[in-house]
Design a protein around this motif. Structure first.
Motif, PDB file in Angstrom:
ATOM      1  N   ASP A 128       3.484   8.356   3.886  1.00 24.91           N
ATOM      2  CA  ASP A 128       3.990   6.999   4.107  1.00 24.91           C
ATOM      3  C   ASP A 128       4.281   6.761   5.590  1.00 24.91           C
ATOM      4  N   ASN A 146       6.344  -2.910   8.595  1.00 25.14           N
ATOM      5  CA  ASN A 146       7.553  -2.385   7.960  1.00 25.14           C
ATOM      6  C   ASN A 146       7.675  -2.833   6.512  1.00 25.14           C
ATOM      7  N   TYR A 149       5.306  -0.665   4.626  1.00 29.12           N
ATOM      8  CA  TYR A 149       5.851   0.694   4.593  1.00 29.12           C
ATOM      9  C   TYR A 149       6.978   0.811   3.570  1.00 29.12           C
ATOM     10  N   GLN A 150       7.880  -0.160   3.552  1.00 28.79           N
ATOM     11  CA  GLN A 150       8.974  -0.129   2.584  1.00 28.79           C
ATOM     12  C   GLN A 150       8.441  -0.214   1.156  1.00 28.79           C
ATOM     13  N   LYS A 153       7.144   3.227   0.312  1.00 29.59           N
ATOM     14  CA  LYS A 153       8.251   4.187   0.309  1.00 29.59           C
ATOM     15  C   LYS A 153       9.063   4.097  -0.975  1.00 29.59           C
ATOM     16  N   THR A 154       9.273   2.867  -1.452  1.00 34.29           N
ATOM     17  CA  THR A 154      10.120   2.683  -2.632  1.00 34.29           C
ATOM     18  C   THR A 154       9.340   2.696  -3.944  1.00 34.29           C
TER      19      THR A 154
END
Length: 245
Positions: A128, A146, A149-150, A153-154
């Motif tokens: 990630d 971002n 990416y979030q 990531k989640t």
């Protein structure tokens, strides 16, 4: 030196010249096939849409050539092989709105998809982070990068190391699935180059992480031509040699 000795020397020289004149010569011509140099891989490839292929309603894309990428932070050289099929599914649905198949985000997503397809244990967070850095490198706006990416990531855990993501299709034969070119590797990196120093120069040499099989070029067998002094004499005659009448 006596007259007899001189005559003997002349006779010996004459015999030597006669033997030299009668020497048969052979010339062998060897045909060497010329192979075109390997062009460098593209550092900014464009994914190709597979128009008649879909997976769970999502469009599929592939690469016509391998795509090398180097992450400066880790020094890992990641090479996505040609014909690898991606649907950008490693990015959850609520983050896919930022993925443009023909834009810079897609290149980062292809690298991310490949790392997810390899599924190296314990390396999802690193994949990630590489995705985020790749987006920024390719010019994606920090705000959009971002958000994407979030999203991974989640919500990307469910798409990590899925068996169905190991798929290869030749864009010129979209109705046929190609057999995997190699077994699923244990890691997504093919080598380490600290701070990616020398990476682009390496690519410009035509280096391939997954070399293509060399084309088989059928060259004719060597041709040996034998010539004797008689052939030279015959060639000088008005009616000899290969002269046309």
């Amino acid at each position: 030196m006596t007259l007899r000795s001189k005559l003997s020397l002349v006779a010996a020289l004459t015999a030597g010249l006669a033997l030299a004149a009668c020497t048969t010569t052979k010339e062998t011509t060897v045909f060497v096939p010329v192979v075109a140099p390997t062009p460098p891989s593209s550092l900014t490839p464009q994914p190709i849409m597979l128009f008649n292929q879909a997976k769970e309603g999502r469009k599929l894309f592939t690469l016509e050539a391998e795509f090398p990428y180097c992450d400066v932070e880790t020094g890992k050289v990641i090479v996505v092989p040609r014909w690898y099929v991606t649907d950008f599914a490693s990015v959850p649905w609520y983050g896919q709105g930022f993925i443009e198949p023909q834009g810079p985000t897609a290149r980062a997503a292809i690298v991310h998809d490949w790392l997810y397809a390899v599924g190296e244990p314990g390396k999802r967070a690193e994949a990630d982070a590489i995705f985020l850095r790749a987006m920024l490198k390719y010019g994606v706006k920090p705000f959009q990068a971002n958000l994407a990416y979030q999203a991974v990531k989640t919500g990307g855990e469910r798409g990590y190391a899925l068996p169905g993501d190991w798929m290869f299709i030749d864009p010129r034969r979209q109705d046929v699935r190609q057999p995997p070119p190699f077994a699923r590797p244990k890691t997504g990196a093919v080598r380490i180059m600290p701070r990616c120093q020398g990476f682009e120069a390496l690519i410009q040499t035509g280096w391939r992480a997954y070399p293509l099989p060399r084309p088989v070029i059928a060259a004719p067998p060597p041709v040996t031509t034998t010539r004797t002094p008689i052939d030279d004499v015959r060639a000088r005659l008005p009616w000899g040699g290969d002269k046309k009448k």
